[in-house]
Design an enzyme around this catalytic site. Structure first.
Site, PDB file in Angstrom:
ATOM      1  N   GLU A 185       0.944  -1.356  -0.090  1.00 49.31           N
ATOM      2  CA  GLU A 185      -0.379   0.401   0.043  1.00 49.31           C
ATOM      3  C   GLU A 185       0.734   1.037  -0.185  1.00 49.31           C
ATOM      4  OE1 GLU A 185      -3.305   2.283   2.995  1.00 49.31           O
ATOM      5  OE2 GLU A 185      -3.163   0.187   3.289  1.00 49.31           O
ATOM      6  N   ARG A 186       2.004   1.491   1.364  1.00 49.64           N
ATOM      7  CA  ARG A 186       2.864   2.682   1.031  1.00 49.64           C
ATOM      8  C   ARG A 186       3.798   2.601  -0.015  1.00 49.64           C
ATOM      9  NH1 ARG A 186       3.600   0.840   7.479  1.00 49.64           N
ATOM     10  NH2 ARG A 186       1.878   1.855   8.165  1.00 49.64           N
TER      11      ARG A 186
END
Length: 326
Positions: A185-186
Protein backbone atom coordinates in the site's frame (compact mmCIF):
# COMPACT_ATOMS: atom_id res chain seq x y z
CA UNK A 1 -7.17 -16.45 -10.65
CA UNK A 2 -7.34 -14.12 -13.63
CA UNK A 3 -4.24 -12.01 -13.07
CA UNK A 4 -1.32 -11.68 -15.48
CA UNK A 5 1.28 -13.39 -13.30
CA UNK A 6 3.54 -10.31 -13.20
CA UNK A 7 5.68 -9.25 -10.25
CA UNK A 8 5.04 -6.22 -8.03
CA UNK A 9 7.23 -3.89 -10.10
CA UNK A 10 4.44 -3.84 -12.71
CA UNK A 11 2.00 -2.56 -10.06
CA UNK A 12 4.37 0.33 -9.47
CA UNK A 13 4.71 1.05 -13.19
CA UNK A 14 0.91 1.23 -13.42
CA UNK A 15 0.75 3.42 -10.30
CA UNK A 16 3.24 5.91 -11.77
CA UNK A 17 1.20 6.07 -15.00
CA UNK A 18 -2.05 6.59 -13.07
CA UNK A 19 -0.42 9.75 -11.73
CA UNK A 20 -1.29 11.28 -15.12
CA UNK A 21 -4.94 11.33 -14.01
CA UNK A 22 -5.49 14.88 -12.85
CA UNK A 23 -6.86 14.02 -9.41
CA UNK A 24 -5.88 11.83 -6.49
CA UNK A 25 -9.15 9.98 -5.85
CA UNK A 26 -9.22 7.68 -8.89
CA UNK A 27 -5.65 6.31 -8.52
CA UNK A 28 -6.35 5.79 -4.82
CA UNK A 29 -9.51 3.77 -5.53
CA UNK A 30 -7.63 1.58 -8.01
CA UNK A 31 -4.83 1.24 -5.47
CA UNK A 32 -7.23 -0.04 -2.81
CA UNK A 33 -8.40 -2.69 -5.25
CA UNK A 34 -4.96 -3.73 -6.52
CA UNK A 35 -2.55 -3.12 -3.67
CA UNK A 36 -4.35 -2.63 -0.37
CA UNK A 37 -7.40 -4.91 0.05
CA UNK A 38 -6.13 -7.91 -1.92
CA UNK A 39 -2.42 -8.71 -1.20
CA UNK A 40 -3.16 -10.70 1.98
CA UNK A 41 -5.93 -12.67 0.24
CA UNK A 42 -3.60 -13.36 -2.68
CA UNK A 43 -0.76 -14.48 -0.44
CA UNK A 44 -2.55 -16.35 2.37
CA UNK A 45 -6.18 -16.96 1.37
CA UNK A 46 -7.68 -20.38 0.69
CA UNK A 47 -8.49 -21.50 -2.83
CA UNK A 48 -12.21 -21.16 -2.05
CA UNK A 49 -11.83 -17.58 -0.80
CA UNK A 50 -9.77 -16.64 -3.84
CA UNK A 51 -12.43 -18.06 -6.18
CA UNK A 52 -15.19 -16.24 -4.30
CA UNK A 53 -13.53 -12.83 -3.78
CA UNK A 54 -10.24 -12.46 -5.64
CA UNK A 55 -11.34 -13.65 -9.09
CA UNK A 56 -14.25 -11.16 -9.45
CA UNK A 57 -12.11 -8.39 -7.91
CA UNK A 58 -9.33 -8.90 -10.46
CA UNK A 59 -11.96 -9.06 -13.23
CA UNK A 60 -13.40 -5.74 -12.05
CA UNK A 61 -16.79 -7.25 -11.29
CA UNK A 62 -16.37 -6.69 -7.52
CA UNK A 63 -15.27 -3.51 -5.75
CA UNK A 64 -13.09 -4.20 -2.71
CA UNK A 65 -12.45 -2.03 0.35
CA UNK A 66 -10.07 -2.33 3.30
CA UNK A 67 -11.51 -2.13 6.83
CA UNK A 68 -8.70 -1.21 9.23
CA UNK A 69 -9.10 2.35 10.59
CA UNK A 70 -11.62 3.20 13.29
CA UNK A 71 -12.58 6.50 14.95
CA UNK A 72 -10.16 5.69 17.78
CA UNK A 73 -7.52 3.74 15.85
CA UNK A 74 -5.98 4.96 12.61
CA UNK A 75 -2.23 4.50 12.38
CA UNK A 76 -2.43 2.68 15.75
CA UNK A 77 -3.68 -0.55 14.18
CA UNK A 78 -3.15 -2.65 17.33
CA UNK A 79 -5.79 -0.53 19.12
CA UNK A 80 -8.80 -1.45 16.95
CA UNK A 81 -11.96 -2.36 18.86
CA UNK A 82 -14.11 -4.18 16.25
CA UNK A 83 -14.72 -7.74 17.46
CA UNK A 84 -15.56 -10.97 15.66
CA UNK A 85 -16.74 -13.54 18.24
CA UNK A 86 -16.85 -17.18 17.15
CA UNK A 87 -20.25 -18.85 17.57
CA UNK A 88 -20.34 -22.30 16.04
CA UNK A 89 -19.03 -22.10 12.48
CA UNK A 90 -19.67 -18.33 12.24
CA UNK A 91 -18.22 -15.10 13.54
CA UNK A 92 -20.56 -12.46 14.96
CA UNK A 93 -19.08 -9.04 14.22
CA UNK A 94 -19.76 -5.84 16.15
CA UNK A 95 -18.00 -2.48 15.90
CA UNK A 96 -17.29 0.05 13.19
CA UNK A 97 -14.79 1.31 10.66
CA UNK A 98 -13.91 4.83 9.53
CA UNK A 99 -12.20 6.41 6.48
CA UNK A 100 -13.08 3.42 4.28
CA UNK A 101 -12.21 4.21 0.65
CA UNK A 102 -14.88 2.79 -1.72
CA UNK A 103 -16.91 1.81 1.36
CA UNK A 104 -20.28 3.01 0.05
CA UNK A 105 -20.06 0.92 -3.12
CA UNK A 106 -17.89 -2.03 -2.08
CA UNK A 107 -19.01 -5.61 -2.67
CA UNK A 108 -16.68 -6.95 0.02
CA UNK A 109 -14.33 -5.75 2.72
CA UNK A 110 -10.98 -7.10 3.85
CA UNK A 111 -11.81 -6.60 7.53
CA UNK A 112 -9.36 -6.59 10.43
CA UNK A 113 -11.10 -7.56 13.68
CA UNK A 114 -10.22 -8.92 17.12
CA UNK A 115 -11.05 -12.63 17.13
CA UNK A 116 -9.69 -13.48 20.61
CA UNK A 117 -8.66 -11.91 23.93
CA UNK A 118 -4.90 -12.38 23.48
CA UNK A 119 -2.08 -9.82 23.07
CA UNK A 120 -2.98 -7.03 20.58
CA UNK A 121 -0.53 -8.24 17.93
CA UNK A 122 -1.75 -11.86 18.13
CA UNK A 123 -5.53 -11.60 18.57
CA UNK A 124 -6.55 -10.19 15.20
CA UNK A 125 -7.68 -11.83 11.97
CA UNK A 126 -8.38 -10.64 8.44
CA UNK A 127 -11.82 -11.67 7.22
CA UNK A 128 -13.42 -11.50 3.77
CA UNK A 129 -16.70 -9.79 4.57
CA UNK A 130 -19.48 -9.52 1.95
CA UNK A 131 -20.96 -6.03 2.27
CA UNK A 132 -24.56 -7.12 1.58
CA UNK A 133 -24.96 -9.01 4.88
CA UNK A 134 -27.63 -8.01 7.43
CA UNK A 135 -26.30 -5.71 10.15
CA UNK A 136 -23.86 -3.75 7.97
CA UNK A 137 -24.76 -0.06 8.01
CA UNK A 138 -22.97 2.47 5.77
CA UNK A 139 -23.54 5.54 7.95
CA UNK A 140 -22.36 8.32 5.69
CA UNK A 141 -20.06 9.38 2.89
CA UNK A 142 -17.49 11.62 4.55
CA UNK A 143 -17.07 15.23 3.33
CA UNK A 144 -13.31 15.79 2.95
CA UNK A 145 -10.83 18.61 2.30
CA UNK A 146 -9.34 16.78 -0.69
CA UNK A 147 -9.86 13.53 -2.61
CA UNK A 148 -13.38 14.85 -3.05
CA UNK A 149 -14.19 12.47 -5.91
CA UNK A 150 -13.36 9.54 -3.60
CA UNK A 151 -16.08 7.55 -1.84
CA UNK A 152 -14.95 7.51 1.81
CA UNK A 153 -17.40 5.92 4.23
CA UNK A 154 -18.08 5.34 7.91
CA UNK A 155 -19.47 1.84 8.48
CA UNK A 156 -21.03 0.12 11.50
CA UNK A 157 -21.44 -3.61 12.20
CA UNK A 158 -24.29 -4.89 14.36
CA UNK A 159 -24.36 -8.66 14.94
CA UNK A 160 -23.08 -9.35 11.44
CA UNK A 161 -22.67 -13.08 10.86
CA UNK A 162 -19.99 -14.39 8.52
CA UNK A 163 -18.69 -17.98 8.07
CA UNK A 164 -15.44 -18.78 9.92
CA UNK A 165 -14.05 -20.13 6.64
CA UNK A 166 -13.88 -16.50 5.45
CA UNK A 167 -10.77 -15.91 7.58
CA UNK A 168 -7.70 -15.18 5.43
CA UNK A 169 -4.92 -17.60 6.39
CA UNK A 170 -4.61 -18.41 10.08
CA UNK A 171 -6.78 -16.96 12.82
CA UNK A 172 -4.74 -14.57 14.97
CA UNK A 173 -2.27 -13.70 12.21
CA UNK A 174 -4.24 -10.73 10.91
CA UNK A 175 -1.94 -8.05 12.34
CA UNK A 176 1.11 -9.69 10.76
CA UNK A 177 -0.67 -10.11 7.41
CA UNK A 178 -1.81 -6.47 7.49
CA UNK A 179 1.71 -5.20 8.18
CA UNK A 180 2.88 -7.05 5.05
CA UNK A 181 -0.09 -5.69 3.11
CA UNK A 182 0.81 -2.17 4.26
CA UNK A 183 4.19 -2.34 2.50
CA UNK A 184 2.52 -2.71 -0.90
CA UNK A 185 0.00 0.00 0.00
CA UNK A 186 2.72 2.47 0.96
CA UNK A 187 4.88 1.79 -2.09
CA UNK A 188 1.81 2.20 -4.35
CA UNK A 189 0.99 5.51 -2.66
CA UNK A 190 4.50 6.83 -3.23
CA UNK A 191 4.40 5.81 -6.90
CA UNK A 192 1.07 7.57 -7.53
CA UNK A 193 2.50 10.84 -6.16
CA UNK A 194 5.56 11.07 -8.43
CA UNK A 195 3.87 12.03 -11.70
CA UNK A 196 1.53 14.63 -10.12
CA UNK A 197 4.52 16.35 -8.54
CA UNK A 198 6.35 16.41 -11.87
CA UNK A 199 3.21 17.74 -13.58
CA UNK A 200 2.75 20.51 -11.01
CA UNK A 201 6.40 21.58 -11.31
CA UNK A 202 6.23 21.67 -15.11
CA UNK A 203 2.92 23.55 -15.16
CA UNK A 204 4.41 26.04 -12.71
CA UNK A 205 7.42 26.56 -14.99
CA UNK A 206 5.08 27.30 -17.90
CA UNK A 207 2.79 29.59 -15.90
CA UNK A 208 5.60 31.61 -14.31
CA UNK A 209 7.23 32.02 -17.73
CA UNK A 210 4.03 33.72 -18.96
CA UNK A 211 3.11 35.63 -15.80
CA UNK A 212 4.89 38.98 -15.57
CA UNK A 213 5.55 40.90 -12.37
CA UNK A 214 7.58 44.13 -12.16
CA UNK A 215 8.31 44.03 -15.88
CA UNK A 216 9.67 40.48 -16.17
CA UNK A 217 8.42 36.89 -16.09
CA UNK A 218 8.12 35.49 -12.56
CA UNK A 219 10.28 32.55 -13.69
CA UNK A 220 13.24 34.88 -14.30
CA UNK A 221 13.60 35.45 -10.57
CA UNK A 222 16.41 33.24 -9.32
CA UNK A 223 14.43 32.38 -6.19
CA UNK A 224 11.75 30.86 -8.44
CA UNK A 225 13.77 28.88 -10.99
CA UNK A 226 16.26 27.65 -8.37
CA UNK A 227 13.41 26.49 -6.12
CA UNK A 228 11.77 24.59 -8.97
CA UNK A 229 15.11 22.93 -9.75
CA UNK A 230 15.46 21.88 -6.11
CA UNK A 231 11.97 20.40 -6.08
CA UNK A 232 12.56 18.48 -9.34
CA UNK A 233 15.75 17.04 -7.82
CA UNK A 234 13.89 15.91 -4.69
CA UNK A 235 11.28 14.12 -6.82
CA UNK A 236 14.00 12.23 -8.68
CA UNK A 237 15.64 11.20 -5.41
CA UNK A 238 12.30 9.89 -4.15
CA UNK A 239 11.82 7.91 -7.37
CA UNK A 240 15.25 6.30 -6.92
CA UNK A 241 14.42 5.28 -3.34
CA UNK A 242 11.07 3.85 -4.47
CA UNK A 243 12.63 1.82 -7.28
CA UNK A 244 15.33 0.49 -4.95
CA UNK A 245 12.70 -0.60 -2.42
CA UNK A 246 10.59 -2.26 -5.12
CA UNK A 247 13.59 -4.12 -6.59
CA UNK A 248 14.47 -5.49 -3.14
CA UNK A 249 10.82 -6.39 -2.48
CA UNK A 250 10.52 -8.31 -5.75
CA UNK A 251 13.62 -10.30 -4.71
CA UNK A 252 11.81 -11.33 -1.52
CA UNK A 253 13.41 -8.96 0.98
CA UNK A 254 11.78 -7.19 3.93
CA UNK A 255 11.56 -3.57 2.75
CA UNK A 256 9.61 -2.20 5.72
CA UNK A 257 12.32 0.36 6.51
CA UNK A 258 12.73 1.59 2.92
CA UNK A 259 8.96 1.62 2.28
CA UNK A 260 8.48 3.66 5.45
CA UNK A 261 11.27 6.06 4.41
CA UNK A 262 9.73 6.49 0.96
CA UNK A 263 6.24 7.01 2.42
CA UNK A 264 7.57 9.59 4.90
CA UNK A 265 9.47 11.45 2.19
CA UNK A 266 6.52 11.35 -0.22
CA UNK A 267 4.17 12.78 2.40
CA UNK A 268 6.50 15.66 3.17
CA UNK A 269 7.58 16.29 -0.41
CA UNK A 270 4.04 16.45 -1.80
CA UNK A 271 3.30 19.15 0.78
CA UNK A 272 6.50 20.99 -0.09
CA UNK A 273 5.98 20.83 -3.86
CA UNK A 274 2.31 21.82 -3.85
CA UNK A 275 2.82 24.61 -1.31
CA UNK A 276 5.86 26.11 -3.06
CA UNK A 277 4.32 25.90 -6.51
CA UNK A 278 0.95 27.27 -5.38
CA UNK A 279 2.79 30.33 -4.02
CA UNK A 280 4.29 31.00 -7.46
CA UNK A 281 0.79 30.90 -9.01
CA UNK A 282 -0.20 33.84 -6.81
CA UNK A 283 -3.92 34.57 -6.61
CA UNK A 284 -4.71 31.96 -9.28
CA UNK A 285 -3.23 29.30 -7.01
CA UNK A 286 -5.89 30.09 -4.43
CA UNK A 287 -8.71 29.29 -6.86
CA UNK A 288 -10.30 25.97 -7.75
CA UNK A 289 -9.56 26.55 -11.43
CA UNK A 290 -5.97 25.27 -11.49
CA UNK A 291 -4.47 21.83 -10.93
CA UNK A 292 -1.99 22.93 -8.29
CA UNK A 293 -4.79 23.85 -5.86
CA UNK A 294 -6.47 20.48 -6.37
CA UNK A 295 -3.27 18.56 -5.70
CA UNK A 296 -2.56 20.87 -2.75
CA UNK A 297 -5.74 19.40 -1.22
CA UNK A 298 -5.61 15.86 -2.60
CA UNK A 299 -1.98 15.06 -1.83
CA UNK A 300 -2.20 16.32 1.77
CA UNK A 301 -3.58 12.88 2.57
CA UNK A 302 -0.18 11.31 1.80
CA UNK A 303 1.14 12.28 5.27
CA UNK A 304 -1.92 10.80 7.02
CA UNK A 305 -3.43 7.83 5.15
CA UNK A 306 -1.78 4.41 5.23
CA UNK A 307 0.22 5.39 8.32
CA UNK A 308 1.05 8.93 9.42
CA UNK A 309 4.47 10.57 9.08
CA UNK A 310 4.97 10.06 12.80
CA UNK A 311 4.22 6.33 12.49
CA UNK A 312 6.72 6.06 9.63
CA UNK A 313 9.34 7.76 11.80
CA UNK A 314 8.67 5.28 14.62
CA UNK A 315 9.06 2.32 12.24
CA UNK A 316 12.33 3.73 10.85
CA UNK A 317 13.63 4.30 14.39
CA UNK A 318 12.73 0.72 15.28
CA UNK A 319 14.80 -0.61 12.38
CA UNK A 320 17.66 1.72 13.39
CA UNK A 321 17.40 0.38 16.97
CA UNK A 322 16.90 3.98 18.05
CA UNK A 323 13.38 3.69 19.50
CA UNK A 324 13.27 3.94 23.32
CA UNK A 325 12.19 0.66 24.92
CA UNK A 326 9.28 0.66 27.32
Amino acid sequence: YGGMGLDFSYNIAVAEELGNIRCGGIPMAIGVQAGMATPALTRFGSHELKKQFLVPTIAGDFVACLGISEPGAGSDVANIKTRAVRKGDEYVINGGKMWITSGSQADWMCLLANTSEGPPHQNKSLICLPMNLPGIHVAKKIDKLGMRSSDTAQIFFEDVRVPCKNVIGEEGKGFTYQMLQFQEERLWGVATALTPMETIIQETVEYTRQRRVFGQPVLHNQAVHFRLAELATEVELLRSLLHRAVALYVEGNDVTKFASMAKLKAGRLTREVTDSCLQFWGGMGFTSEVLVSRFYRDLRLMSIGGGSDETMLSIICKYMDALPRK
